[in-house]
Enzyme design. Structure first.
Site, short mmCIF file in Angstrom:
data_model
loop_
_atom_site.label_atom_id
_atom_site.label_comp_id
_atom_site.label_asym_id
_atom_site.label_seq_id
_atom_site.Cartn_x
_atom_site.Cartn_y
_atom_site.Cartn_z
N ASP A 34 -32.19 42.44 62.13
CA ASP A 34 -32.41 41.34 63.06
C ASP A 34 -31.53 40.19 62.64
O ASP A 34 -31.09 40.16 61.50
CB ASP A 34 -33.86 40.85 62.90
CG ASP A 34 -34.74 41.52 63.89
OD1 ASP A 34 -34.22 42.36 64.60
OD2 ASP A 34 -35.93 41.19 63.95
N ASP A 88 -39.32 41.86 62.78
CA ASP A 88 -40.45 40.99 62.51
C ASP A 88 -41.41 40.93 63.68
O ASP A 88 -42.58 40.64 63.51
CB ASP A 88 -39.98 39.58 62.15
CG ASP A 88 -39.01 39.04 63.19
OD1 ASP A 88 -38.79 39.73 64.20
OD2 ASP A 88 -38.46 37.95 63.00
N ASP A 95 -40.73 45.19 67.69
CA ASP A 95 -39.88 46.00 66.82
C ASP A 95 -40.63 47.22 66.30
O ASP A 95 -40.03 48.07 65.66
CB ASP A 95 -39.41 45.18 65.61
CG ASP A 95 -38.46 44.07 66.02
OD1 ASP A 95 -37.73 44.28 67.00
OD2 ASP A 95 -38.46 43.02 65.37
#
Length: 1174
Positions: free
Chosen positions: A468, A789, A793
């Protein structure tokens, strides 16, 4: 066990209720039965019994707005009456249970039997003892005293078995204890937001009591049962309790029941806690499982024990790992009730880690070899004895001699078992366990909290990391640095006086009201520090902007409290914007909106000019704005957020559910550029990854220019290289064919060059990860790590080989799906994880290199010695000692080597690289040659060199000879020095490099040396040792030191010349398996299941024939991977995708259909259109 506690709870509570009759207006029983209702039933019940939720609040003496007063006596009383929010964990296994488990090892059982027989026979003196007619095959009379000492050998074997068992049990016990500690740590770290005495506070989940008002928001995992009081757009994923994959919409009047263990997927709100701990829905199921779980385990064990020898030691290791994986799920947050069943299912589903696969393979290979050798040894000994006694010496078989002969046969049997014991690397499971447990403990210090043991080792093989951006690569401290307000683009924060007052008021209201009220900016904790940002970081950035404009958002919020908000469209990954509707004093409505600028600007048809008046905003104005304002901001690596509003008349009231019409015709107030600086240590960490052969890819929801700018700052892409940066839309366009199905070969064209995927949805992330994992484009299968997070996801984290969740910013859902939690949210901790993973792999290779040298030598010595001299030069007890030092201590010493930076200088090993490389094979065989040469020299001419009596051809119970003691001692010395050689496996010359950084290693080498002196000098009869002189000791040590010199000689021989060396412990893709069963060797399948598979394969063949005309062959050519669902139960989202992909039969990637054969009804064979039937 669970039932016990439950009944205790009840009896206590019954007593309490009678005494506290008037305390609260409802009993625990009532609330508990209320929570068992769903939907409308619950609403009706609440109306009938209590009136409404407010009334329940009053009965529980709590206020929906202020919460509980939070005084200690009150909380204590609630805990007594309604119980604590804590589910008692299953009792850990006692030490004795672990000892019993360690005793189940087949080899140990064989030894115990042999030892007991040997003991029994030594106490049995047959009448024919003195009979000359009986064969004493190798002459030599026995002393009376010696015959008495016959029991010692059996006793010593038993003693060493006890040692092995205690060591194993102690290891398991300490491991279990570590995980308990880890688990309680995870539990303590879990906090939840509640309102107490009007203050919003975060408290540990265990502190929540009935009557608390808890704030729930997107991404939370509910810690207790409760009733929904107020909130907006709350959607819950209750699949962990009900198995329904659809999200359930919660509302006060339709379905107010919130259950523990379920996930908040959207929206926010408040709930009144009505049941905690064992009385919550999850708790009830856990207590039911508590009783059921133990019987299951017993059944499991019985089944497992019938596997062959090596499998038993393997299954032992696997049970341990399984236990570990189960242990490490924090209990409270474990997915709802059927967690255990699901775990069982998913534990079998998850492909064995690379290392486990290779080790299983290797152990089986070695075990087979050992069995063959030991069998041959026994047969040769028995034949030689019988031929020599009855044929050559023509002795008759006298009945009174039978016991003597039996005693000889038992001795031969014991020698055979000894060979087997030495051949089977008992220490392997131990070494793996120690190495992993040690690494996990140390990784805690490096901010990696490992939830699944094997993730640690898989990480060493990682070839790709999909990371990310926000919070991982960047600091996640958002600040507005540029703004476009009233037709002016300000490169820094504008002066408040330069902004029109009307615009300013709209701006402040839009930001203050249209953001979660839990988001705040608090004064700094220390003098001179930055203000603390609490809640959603992007919103914090916007609130910070309000404060920078010398305005305040608090008064606006107190004027318009959360309860008064008319309607909220919360942010989710589809909308990419958030809107809040309020009712103005004149009864009309106003909606404030904010979100990604390119999305919100498309919906704007006006914009506020310098005078604060709306002017028309046409598409061409928008294109110009994108060029002049948004792209330059994005190229500076800023996230652009657009803030807008829209007014609605009071009548007719708009249809709020028709989102498309509502979120349109907006008026843009301003566009801001938010900076999220790159973490200072990230570029270096990424450089290390790239040097270590790991490709880092950035997957983000930001726009492509921002993403590219940040990727350049991080060093993910270097200008001038050949790489791809794609947006989610473009990525999807490229990987799908005309029918909109994802095609593996299309993904294969993209992923090798793809470095940045921007504006990506969670499904894109999942598709990318799945595409890379299933790819056969490279000769090695890619091992992918993913960081995430957000709740969205989850699927990608589960799909990846290793999922990293953020410890600070991560939602509970993400943590639940992950394998490792980064406690500091920092990318550089991932590099540490790679280092530790590679270190685990190397430690085990070191141990193997050492262990196998010993095995080869000991087996050959025992075998040839037994065949030539009818007696193994190394006695059973000595072998066991060697086995104990080699296995247990060496695994401790070699498995605790600390990792060095040099580990990051090589490429990952990959799945197909054998565990024992050519270099290691060269070392093993080279050292074996040296040791065998010396031992045989000593065996056959040793007595002449040292002028001592020969130990060969000694009678049955003769005293230990110096000759054999020297052989044993030399053997152990050579092992000790070879242990130092084993510290390096890549053919490095300096084996002492960094030896003092590992105190455990030094202690063990010296300790073993000391014990060896004691054994030789004082071991006497039990160890078959006779004390040695100093000069003999010197010779033994000198020969041992020769190992180090010889190691240098071996290092000089180039490995490339030795083509004949075989590698071992290799995981290959196609191992004499029909292609339908591809990759099944990676999976452990019991026979019943294999039979099932066979049946399925038959109808798959039928299915294939039907489909040949539909070009299925193409898919096979591209190597459709059959690991799909076998690898992990693919998450709900991917299943729905797969079904979509399979809806039309042409060019279908069969992998999905084949990968979960158990889920297909055999009927599907007849209907090609029904392949994907889930």
């Amino acid at each position: 066990m669970g039932d016990m506690t439950n009944s205790d709870f009840y009896s206590k509570n019954q007593r309490n209720e009678s005494s506290h009759g008037g305390e609260f207006g409802c009993t625990m029983e009532e609330l508990r039965s209320l929570m068992e209702l769903r939907g409308t039933e619950a609403v009706v019940k609440i109306k009938e019994t209590y009136g409404d939720t407010e009334a329940i609040c009053r009965r529980l003496k709590t206020s929906p707005v202020e919460g509980l007063p939070g005084t200690a006596p009150d909380l204590e009383k609630r805990k007594q009456i309604f119980g604590q929010n804590f589910i008692p964990p299953k009792k850990p296994k006692t030490f004795l249970q672990l000892v019993w488990e360690a005793l189940q090892d087949v080899t140990l059982i064989i030894l115990e039997i042999a030892a007991i027989i040997s003991l029994g026979l030594s106490f049995y003196h047959p009448p024919g003892e003195g009979n000359e007619g009986c064969a004493t095959a190798q002459g030599g009379a026995e002393d009376e005293g010696e015959a008495e000492a016959g029991w010692i050998e059996g006793a010593a074997i038993l003693l060493s078995v006890i040692c092995v068992v205690l060591v194993t049990a102690f290891n398991d016990w300490s491991k279990e204890k570590q995980f308990r500690g880890l688990q309680s740590r995870i539990e303590q770290e879990q906090k939840f937001t509640v309102v107490r005495a009007g203050q919003v506070v975060q408290i540990p989940v265990a502190e929540i009591v009935v009557g608390d008002i808890a704030q729930v928001k997107y991404g939370d995992l509910l810690p207790a049962d409760g009733l929904f009081i107020q909130g907006n757009d709350l959607k819950i994923d209750e699949s962990s309790l009900t198995g329904e994959s659809d999200q359930v919409r919660k509302s006060v009047d339709k379905d107010p029941m919130l259950l523990s263990g379920t996930h908040v997927m959207e929206g926010s709100g408040r709930m009144l806690v009505t049941a905690v701990g064992v009385n919550s829905q999850t708790g009830i199921i856990f207590t039911l499982l508590g009783a059921g779980g133990e019987e299951e385990e017993k059944k499991d064990k019985k089944g497992k024990m019938q596997d062959g020898n090596v499998d038993a030691s393997q299954s032992k290791a696997k049970q341990q790992d399984g236990a570990a994986a189960m242990e490490m799920q924090p209990l409270k947050s474990a997915e709802g009730g059927d967690a255990d069943d699901r775990k069982k299912a998913s534990m079998h589903k998850k492909e064995k880690s690379v290392l486990q696969g290779k080790l299983t393979k290797l152990a089986v290979q070695i075990g087979k070899a050992g069995l063959v050798m030991s069998a041959i040894t026994v047969i040769i000994l028995v034949l030689y004895f019988t031929v020599d006694t009855f044929v050559v010496n023509k002795k008759p078989w006298l009945p009174e001699c039978t016991p003597v002969y039996v005693q000889y046969f038992v001795k031969f049997f014991i020698i055979g078992v000894t060979v087997l014991v030495v051949a089977v690397p008992e220490g392997l499971p131990l070494a793996v366990t120690i190495s992993l447990a040690y690494s996990v403990k140390k990784m805690m210090k490096d901010n990696n909290l490992v939830r699944h043991l094997d993730a640690c080792e898989t990480m060493g093989n990682a070839t790709a990391i999909c990371s990310d951006k926000t919070g991982t690569l960047t600091t996640n401290r958002m600040t507005v640095v540029q703004a476009y307000v009233g037709d002016v683009h300000y490169k820094e924060i504008p002066d408040p006086s330069s902004i029109n007052t009307n615009t300013m008021e709209l701006l402040v209201n839009a930001i203050a009201i249209n953001s979660a009220y839990t988001t705040k900016i608090l004064p700094p904790e220390k003098e001179g520090a930055l203000p603390r940002q609490v809640g959603n970081k992007t919103e914090c950035g916007l609130l910070g902007f309000v404060l920078d404009l010398k305005q305040d958002y608090e008064p606006v919020r107190s004027q318009m409290p959360e309860e008064k908000l008319y309607k909220v469209y919360t942010f989710n990954s589809v909308r990419k914007s958030m809107s809040t509707v309020i009712k103005l004093p004149d009864e009309s409505f106003r909606m404030y909106s904010k979100g990604a600028s390119e999305i919100v600007l498309k919906k704007c048809c006006k914009i506020l000019n310098g005078a604060g008046e709306p002017r028309v905003f046409r598409p061409r104005d928008r294109d110009e704005m994108v060029k002049k304002v948004i792209e330059p901001m994005a190229c500076d690596g800023l996230r652009t957020i657009c803030v807008a509003y829209r007014d609605f008349p009071s009548s007719p009231e708009p249809d709020w559910d028709n989102e498309n019409d509502i979120l349109n015709d907006l008026t843009c107030i301003c566009v801001v550029g938010i900076e999220d600086p790159v973490r200072p240590e990230v570029p270096e960490a990424i450089r290390k990854c790239q040097r270590a052969g790991i490709t880092v890819r950035m997957v983000t929801g930001d726009n492509i220019n921002t993403a590219r700018a940040i990727a350049i700052k991080c060093g993910i892409i270097h200008p001038g290289e050949d790489f791809l940066c794609l947006e989610g839309k473009e990525f999807n366009r490229r990987i799908r064919n005309e029918k909109g199905e994802i095609e593996q070969e299309r993904i294969d064209k993209i992923w090798p060059k793809l470095r940045v995927l921007a504006r990506s949805s969670p499904t894109d992330k999942h598709t990318l990860v799945k595409g890379i994992i299933d790819s056969t484009h490279t000769e090695q299968r890619q091992v992918v790590a993913v960081t995430g997070d957000g709740t969205n996801d989850g699927p990608a984290l589960k799909k990846a080989d290793v999922g990293f969740a953020m410890g600070i910013a991560g939602t509970d859902v993400a943590k639940e799906a992950s394998d490792i939690i980064l406690t500091d949210d920092n990318f550089s901790s991932i590099v540490k994880a790679v280092m530790w993973g590679r270190n685990v792999y190397d430690s085990i290779s070191k141990f193997l290199q050492f262990q196998l040298t010993v095995n080869v030598v000991a087996v050959i010595v025992a075998f040839t010695g037994a065949c030539i001299t009818q007696d193994s030069p190394l006695k059973a007890v000595q072998m066991l000692w060697v086995n104990l030092i080699m296995d247990t201590f060496a695994s401790l010493a070699l498995a605790t080597e600390p990792p060095t930076e040099t580990l990051l200088l090589r490429k990952p090993y990959g799945r197909n690289k054998p565990l024992i490389s050519r270099t290691m094979m060269k070392n093993i065989l080279g050292h074996a040659v040296y040791q065998l040469a010396l031992i045989f020299t000593l065996l056959f001419v040793g007595e002449k060199m040292f002028q001592i009596d020969s130990g060969r051809n000694a009678p049955l119970h003769s005293p230990p000879s110096e000759h054999y003691t020297i052989i044993f001692n030399t053997f152990v010395m050579m092992q000790l020095f070879n242990e130092i050689n084993a510290r390096k496996i890549h053919g490095e010359r300096n084996v002492f490099d960094g030896i003092f950084r590992n105190p455990i290693f030094c202690t063990i080498v010296l300790g073993t040396f000391a014990i060896q002196i004691v054994i030789v000098q004082f071991g006497g009869k039990p160890f078959s040792c006779s004390p040695l002189q100093l000069d003999q000791w010197m010779w033994c040590i000198f020969i041992g030191l020769g190992e180090l010199v010889w190691g240098q000689v071996i290092a000089t021989i180039p490995t490339s010349r030795l083509k004949f060396l075989k590698e071992a412990g290799r995981l290959t893709q196609k191992e004499e398996i029909p292609e339908e069963e591809l990759n099944e060797d990676v999976e452990e399948i019991d026979h019943a299941e294999r039979e099932l598979r066979r049946g399925q394969i038959l109808w798959f063949r039928g299915l294939n024939r039907i489909q040949t005309q539909i070009e299925v062959v193409n898919t096979f050519k591209s190597g459709a991977s059959f690991q799909g669902a076998l690898r992990r139960q693919s998450s709900v989202t991917s299943q729905s995708q797969d079904v979509a992909n399979l809806s039309s039969p042409s060019r279908v990637s069969l992998s999905n259909a084949l990968s979960s054969p158990t889920s297909l009804p055999p009927a599907a064979a007849g209907h090609p259109r029904r392949e994907g039937v889930p």
